[in-house]
Scaffold this active site. Structure first.
Site, PDB file in Angstrom:
ATOM      1  N   HIS A  72      16.063   0.190 -36.799  1.00 15.88           N
ATOM      2  CA  HIS A  72      16.103   1.181 -35.715  1.00 15.88           C
ATOM      3  C   HIS A  72      17.378   2.005 -35.815  1.00 15.88           C
ATOM      4  O   HIS A  72      18.452   1.465 -36.052  1.00 15.88           O
ATOM      5  CB  HIS A  72      16.042   0.485 -34.354  1.00 15.88           C
ATOM      6  CG  HIS A  72      14.661   0.012 -34.001  1.00 15.88           C
ATOM      7  ND1 HIS A  72      14.312  -0.353 -32.733  1.00 15.88           N
ATOM      8  CD2 HIS A  72      13.546  -0.132 -34.750  1.00 15.88           C
ATOM      9  CE1 HIS A  72      13.034  -0.708 -32.706  1.00 15.88           C
ATOM     10  NE2 HIS A  72      12.551  -0.598 -33.936  1.00 15.88           N
ATOM     11  N   TYR A 195      16.256   0.761 -22.675  1.00 18.35           N
ATOM     12  CA  TYR A 195      17.048   0.078 -21.650  1.00 18.35           C
ATOM     13  C   TYR A 195      16.967   0.950 -20.396  1.00 18.35           C
ATOM     14  O   TYR A 195      17.467   2.078 -20.396  1.00 18.35           O
ATOM     15  CB  TYR A 195      18.511  -0.049 -22.081  1.00 18.35           C
ATOM     16  CG  TYR A 195      18.759  -1.110 -23.140  1.00 18.35           C
ATOM     17  CD1 TYR A 195      18.488  -0.880 -24.484  1.00 18.35           C
ATOM     18  CD2 TYR A 195      19.276  -2.358 -22.790  1.00 18.35           C
ATOM     19  CE1 TYR A 195      18.722  -1.852 -25.446  1.00 18.35           C
ATOM     20  CE2 TYR A 195      19.522  -3.344 -23.744  1.00 18.35           C
ATOM     21  CZ  TYR A 195      19.240  -3.084 -25.061  1.00 18.35           C
ATOM     22  OH  TYR A 195      19.469  -4.051 -26.021  1.00 18.35           O
ATOM     23  N   PRO A 288      22.371 -11.489 -22.082  1.00 20.62           N
ATOM     24  CA  PRO A 288      21.649 -10.935 -23.237  1.00 20.62           C
ATOM     25  C   PRO A 288      21.700  -9.411 -23.388  1.00 20.62           C
ATOM     26  O   PRO A 288      21.456  -8.921 -24.495  1.00 20.62           O
ATOM     27  CB  PRO A 288      20.205 -11.400 -23.011  1.00 20.62           C
ATOM     28  CG  PRO A 288      20.111 -11.752 -21.574  1.00 20.62           C
ATOM     29  CD  PRO A 288      21.465 -12.172 -21.140  1.00 20.62           C
ATOM     30  N   LYS A 292      23.923  -9.583 -28.241  1.00 18.63           N
ATOM     31  CA  LYS A 292      25.076 -10.025 -29.035  1.00 18.63           C
ATOM     32  C   LYS A 292      25.079 -11.497 -29.428  1.00 18.63           C
ATOM     33  O   LYS A 292      25.754 -11.882 -30.389  1.00 18.63           O
ATOM     34  CB  LYS A 292      26.381  -9.733 -28.269  1.00 18.63           C
ATOM     35  CG  LYS A 292      26.744  -8.283 -28.257  1.00 18.63           C
ATOM     36  CD  LYS A 292      27.146  -7.800 -29.627  1.00 18.63           C
ATOM     37  CE  LYS A 292      26.979  -6.315 -29.776  1.00 18.63           C
ATOM     38  NZ  LYS A 292      26.413  -5.868 -31.020  1.00 18.63           N
ATOM     39  N   TYR A 378      27.175  -1.728 -30.186  1.00 21.02           N
ATOM     40  CA  TYR A 378      25.801  -2.229 -30.267  1.00 21.02           C
ATOM     41  C   TYR A 378      25.416  -2.472 -31.730  1.00 21.02           C
ATOM     42  O   TYR A 378      24.892  -3.535 -32.084  1.00 21.02           O
ATOM     43  CB  TYR A 378      24.831  -1.240 -29.604  1.00 21.02           C
ATOM     44  CG  TYR A 378      23.458  -1.821 -29.326  1.00 21.02           C
ATOM     45  CD1 TYR A 378      22.581  -2.124 -30.361  1.00 21.02           C
ATOM     46  CD2 TYR A 378      23.028  -2.066 -28.024  1.00 21.02           C
ATOM     47  CE1 TYR A 378      21.322  -2.664 -30.111  1.00 21.02           C
ATOM     48  CE2 TYR A 378      21.775  -2.603 -27.765  1.00 21.02           C
ATOM     49  CZ  TYR A 378      20.932  -2.892 -28.819  1.00 21.02           C
ATOM     50  OH  TYR A 378      19.693  -3.423 -28.568  1.00 21.02           O
TER      51      TYR A 378
HETATM   52  P1  FAD Z   1      21.391 -22.380 -30.479  1.00 22.09           P
HETATM   53  O1  FAD Z   1      20.412 -21.438 -31.042  1.00 22.09           O
HETATM   54  O2  FAD Z   1      21.298 -22.722 -29.035  1.00 22.09           O
HETATM   55  O3  FAD Z   1      21.288 -23.701 -31.346  1.00 22.09           O
HETATM   56  C1  FAD Z   1      21.935 -24.892 -30.951  1.00 22.09           C
HETATM   57  C2  FAD Z   1      21.143 -26.074 -31.460  1.00 22.09           C
HETATM   58  O4  FAD Z   1      21.831 -27.283 -31.181  1.00 22.09           O
HETATM   59  C3  FAD Z   1      19.783 -26.175 -30.783  1.00 22.09           C
HETATM   60  O5  FAD Z   1      18.754 -26.204 -31.726  1.00 22.09           O
HETATM   61  C4  FAD Z   1      19.901 -27.457 -29.966  1.00 22.09           C
HETATM   62  O6  FAD Z   1      18.650 -28.129 -29.833  1.00 22.09           O
HETATM   63  C5  FAD Z   1      20.901 -28.250 -30.783  1.00 22.09           C
HETATM   64  N1  FAD Z   1      21.554 -29.308 -30.022  1.00 22.09           N
HETATM   65  C6  FAD Z   1      21.916 -29.278 -28.708  1.00 22.09           C
HETATM   66  N2  FAD Z   1      22.441 -30.453 -28.362  1.00 22.09           N
HETATM   67  C7  FAD Z   1      22.439 -31.230 -29.461  1.00 22.09           C
HETATM   68  C8  FAD Z   1      22.836 -32.572 -29.710  1.00 22.09           C
HETATM   69  N3  FAD Z   1      23.337 -33.345 -28.717  1.00 22.09           N
HETATM   70  N4  FAD Z   1      22.694 -33.078 -30.965  1.00 22.09           N
HETATM   71  C9  FAD Z   1      22.154 -32.314 -31.962  1.00 22.09           C
HETATM   72  N5  FAD Z   1      21.732 -31.044 -31.757  1.00 22.09           N
HETATM   73  C10 FAD Z   1      21.876 -30.514 -30.530  1.00 22.09           C
HETATM   74  N6  FAD Z   1      21.206 -12.833 -29.151  1.00 22.09           N
HETATM   75  C11 FAD Z   1      21.239 -11.717 -29.929  1.00 22.09           C
HETATM   76  O7  FAD Z   1      22.122 -11.585 -30.772  1.00 22.09           O
HETATM   77  N7  FAD Z   1      20.298 -10.720 -29.824  1.00 22.09           N
HETATM   78  C12 FAD Z   1      19.309 -10.804 -28.919  1.00 22.09           C
HETATM   79  O8  FAD Z   1      18.446  -9.914 -28.892  1.00 22.09           O
HETATM   80  C13 FAD Z   1      19.262 -11.946 -28.060  1.00 22.09           C
HETATM   81  N8  FAD Z   1      18.282 -12.076 -27.158  1.00 22.09           N
HETATM   82  C14 FAD Z   1      18.159 -13.255 -26.500  1.00 22.09           C
HETATM   83  C15 FAD Z   1      17.095 -13.397 -25.669  1.00 22.09           C
HETATM   84  C16 FAD Z   1      16.913 -14.595 -24.999  1.00 22.09           C
HETATM   85  C17 FAD Z   1      15.730 -14.722 -24.133  1.00 22.09           C
HETATM   86  C18 FAD Z   1      17.848 -15.675 -25.154  1.00 22.09           C
HETATM   87  C19 FAD Z   1      17.663 -16.985 -24.422  1.00 22.09           C
HETATM   88  C20 FAD Z   1      18.924 -15.525 -25.977  1.00 22.09           C
HETATM   89  C21 FAD Z   1      19.093 -14.326 -26.658  1.00 22.09           C
HETATM   90  N9  FAD Z   1      20.152 -14.161 -27.511  1.00 22.09           N
HETATM   91  C22 FAD Z   1      20.233 -12.988 -28.233  1.00 22.09           C
HETATM   92  C23 FAD Z   1      21.139 -15.228 -27.715  1.00 22.09           C
HETATM   93  C24 FAD Z   1      20.844 -16.071 -28.956  1.00 22.09           C
HETATM   94  O9  FAD Z   1      19.533 -16.579 -28.925  1.00 22.09           O
HETATM   95  C25 FAD Z   1      21.846 -17.237 -29.044  1.00 22.09           C
HETATM   96  O10 FAD Z   1      23.142 -16.700 -28.910  1.00 22.09           O
HETATM   97  C26 FAD Z   1      21.736 -17.981 -30.383  1.00 22.09           C
HETATM   98  O11 FAD Z   1      20.585 -18.780 -30.407  1.00 22.09           O
HETATM   99  C27 FAD Z   1      22.965 -18.836 -30.633  1.00 22.09           C
HETATM  100  O12 FAD Z   1      22.787 -19.605 -31.797  1.00 22.09           O
HETATM  101  P2  FAD Z   1      23.478 -21.019 -31.931  1.00 22.09           P
HETATM  102  O13 FAD Z   1      23.029 -21.575 -33.240  1.00 22.09           O
HETATM  103  O14 FAD Z   1      24.916 -20.913 -31.624  1.00 22.09           O
HETATM  104  O15 FAD Z   1      22.874 -21.889 -30.730  1.00 22.09           O
HETATM  105  C1  DHB Z   2      16.065  -8.295 -27.077  1.00 24.43           C
HETATM  106  C2  DHB Z   2      16.926  -9.061 -26.320  1.00 24.43           C
HETATM  107  C3  DHB Z   2      18.057  -8.475 -25.818  1.00 24.43           C
HETATM  108  O1  DHB Z   2      18.908  -9.197 -25.098  1.00 24.43           O
HETATM  109  C4  DHB Z   2      18.360  -7.156 -26.060  1.00 24.43           C
HETATM  110  O2  DHB Z   2      19.468  -6.596 -25.551  1.00 24.43           O
HETATM  111  C5  DHB Z   2      17.512  -6.407 -26.841  1.00 24.43           C
HETATM  112  C6  DHB Z   2      16.359  -6.996 -27.349  1.00 24.43           C
HETATM  113  C7  DHB Z   2      14.835  -8.916 -27.619  1.00 24.43           C
HETATM  114  O3  DHB Z   2      14.629 -10.102 -27.364  1.00 24.43           O
HETATM  115  O4  DHB Z   2      14.055  -8.221 -28.277  1.00 24.43           O
END
Ligand code: FAD
Ligand code: DHB
Length: 385
Positions: A72, A195, A288, A292, A378
């Site tokens: 995009h 947005y 969200p 980021k 962004y």
């Molecule tokens: P996580 O993905 O949370 O992974 C952590 C892992 O550790 C999990 O699998 C968990 O099960 C495991 N764990 C927990 N406790 C234990 C334990 N005791 N022992 C072993 N394992 C354990 N970010 C963006 O950049 N762009 C977006 O568009 C965006 N949109 C989002 C939309 C939604 C709806 C949500 C909920 C989040 C969004 N995010 C977005 C945020 C993004 O998903 C998270 O920041 C990202 O998943 C972080 O990755 P991580 O590996 O640090 O943590």
């Molecule tokens: C999505 C999530 C976000 O938080 C955002 O700012 C843009 C897109 C997504 O899940 O597609």
């Protein structure tokens, strides 16, 4: 069991770290509480920054992303009766990619399989011990296990146990609203993300593929999903996204999944205690808006992996000693940007705030200086910024 780096959590941070360490010749074992199927189907992020894509490509993880992802140029910013395109490419020379976290997770899983990476899913009772000479205990298949390591990295997200093994200062901000997220089996009604500020509340029109649309609505914190029928969701989306405005139409379709997502900002510093490190959501959470979270998790491990390679292979501690400070610079930049996008776009009960938000939106949409600030943040700053 013994390994060089014990990684707790097989989310994007944990799996990518194991991949980058392997590229640098360092062994790791990853442990994860959930099943692989659960982790790979968890619907979360959808937007990858330019530097995230570059990093994934540089380590052989970009082929499917290039094929199936969608680049995009920018986003639309909207408020009632007005929609403006912010063209990141024109403003800062780089854009973003739409590619679901589910797909990143699957690509990482396959790459780790191909390399013979040990990932232990479905573990219980993860505990981190002794930050000076760390080891992790857990139960897998009913068997109590001890994993000794030179270094432990908590990539265990916002509810994992490693954070509490790393003493430090924390900062928090809660918001009085949540997001209701919807995945719908319908072609996106827009070419790039919208947005939308609206007096009823924020709405976001995103997407996952040519046949799958991702949508979000601002709802009060603690909202019960049962109060939101599919029809109520589509009606609210149509109003807030401006169905009918200048001929634009929101196409409805079957809702495959819906859930309410809490919003908060959280930072813990430092991101290290002895030989225990934190990366990704384990150390920081952003709301969200602005997409980021996943990108920050990737940026953390992009700094941490070479630091651990230098520490463990060359016995050079310099990068490891700098890791927390360097990572936190970007963390705070993204924490500010996410807060700024969130507070600019979400309705509050305060009419003064509403006027300030509209004024800010008009400035961002009409001034090159304003639009460039949004675009630069962004599309993402370079890793190491
Ligand atoms: P996580 O993905 O949370 O992974 C952590 C892992 O550790 C999990 O699998 C968990 O099960 C495991 N764990 C927990 N406790 C234990 C334990 N005791 N022992 C072993 N394992 C354990 N970010 C963006 O950049 N762009 C977006 O568009 C965006 N949109 C989002 C939309 C939604 C709806 C949500 C909920 C989040 C969004 N995010 C977005 C945020 C993004 O998903 C998270 O920041 C990202 O998943 C972080 O990755 P991580 O590996 O640090 O943590
Ligand atoms: C999505 C999530 C976000 O938080 C955002 O700012 C843009 C897109 C997504 O899940 O597609």
């Amino acid at each position: 069991m013994r390994t060089q780096v014990a990684i707790i959590g097989a989310g994007p941070a944990g799996l990518l770290l194991s991949h980058l360490l392997a590229v640098g010749g360092v062994d790791s074992v990853v442990i994860e509480t959930r099943t692989r199927e659960y982790v790979e189907s968890r619907i979360r992020a959808g937007i990858l920054e330019h530097s995230t894509v570059e990093l994934l490509e540089s380590v052989g993880l970009g082929a499917r992303l290039r094929r199936e992802g969608d680049e995009h140029r920018g986003i639309y910013l909207q408020w009632p009766a007005e929609r403006h395109h912010i063209d990141f490419h024109e403003l800062v020379g780089r854009g973003v990619w739409v590619y679901g976290q589910t797909e990143v997770q699957k690509d990482l899983g396959q790459a780790r399989d191909a390399a013979g990476q040990q990932v232990v899913y479905d573990v219980r009772d993860t505990t981190v011990h002794d930050p000076a000479e760390p080891y992790v205990t857990f139960t897998a298949d009913g068997v109590a296990t001890r994993l000794d390591a030179d270094v432990v990295v908590g990539c265990d997200g916002s509810f994992g146990p490693t954070r509490s093994a790393v003493p430090g200062q924390t900062w928090q901000r809660t918001y009085g609203y949540s997001w209701l997220g919807v995945l719908a089996a319908v072609a996106p009604s827009t070419d790039e993300l919208i947005y939308a500020w609206h007096p009823d509340g924020f709405a976001l029109n995103s997407m996952r593929s040519p046949t799958v649309t991702r949508l979000y609505l601002q709802v009060p914190a603690e909202t019960d999903i049962a109060e939101w029928s599919d029809e109520r969701i589509w009606d609210a989306l149509a109003t807030r996204l401006g169905h009918g405005q200048d001929g634009w139409k929101l196409t409805r379709g079957p809702i495959m999944e819906k859930s309410v997502l809490p919003m908060r900002s959280f930072v813990q510093a430092p991101m290290r205690h002895g030989r225990v490190f934190l990366a990704g959501d384990a150390a920081h959470i952003v709301p969200p808006t602005g997409a980021k979270g996943l990108n920050l998790a990737v940026a953390d491990v992009a700094l941490l992996a070479p630091a651990l390679v230098a520490l463990l292979r060359e016995k050079d501690p310099r990068l490891a000693d700098e890791y927390s400070d360097r990572a936190l610079r970007r963390v705070w930049r993204c924490t500010h940007f996410s807060w700024w996008m969130t507070t600019m776009l979400h309705a509050s009960d305060d009419p003064f705030d509403a006027q300030l938000q509209l004024s800010q939106l008009r400035w961002v949409a009409s001034s090159t200086a304003g639009a460039t600030g949004l675009a630069e943040n962004y599309a993402g700053l370079p890793i190491g910024f």
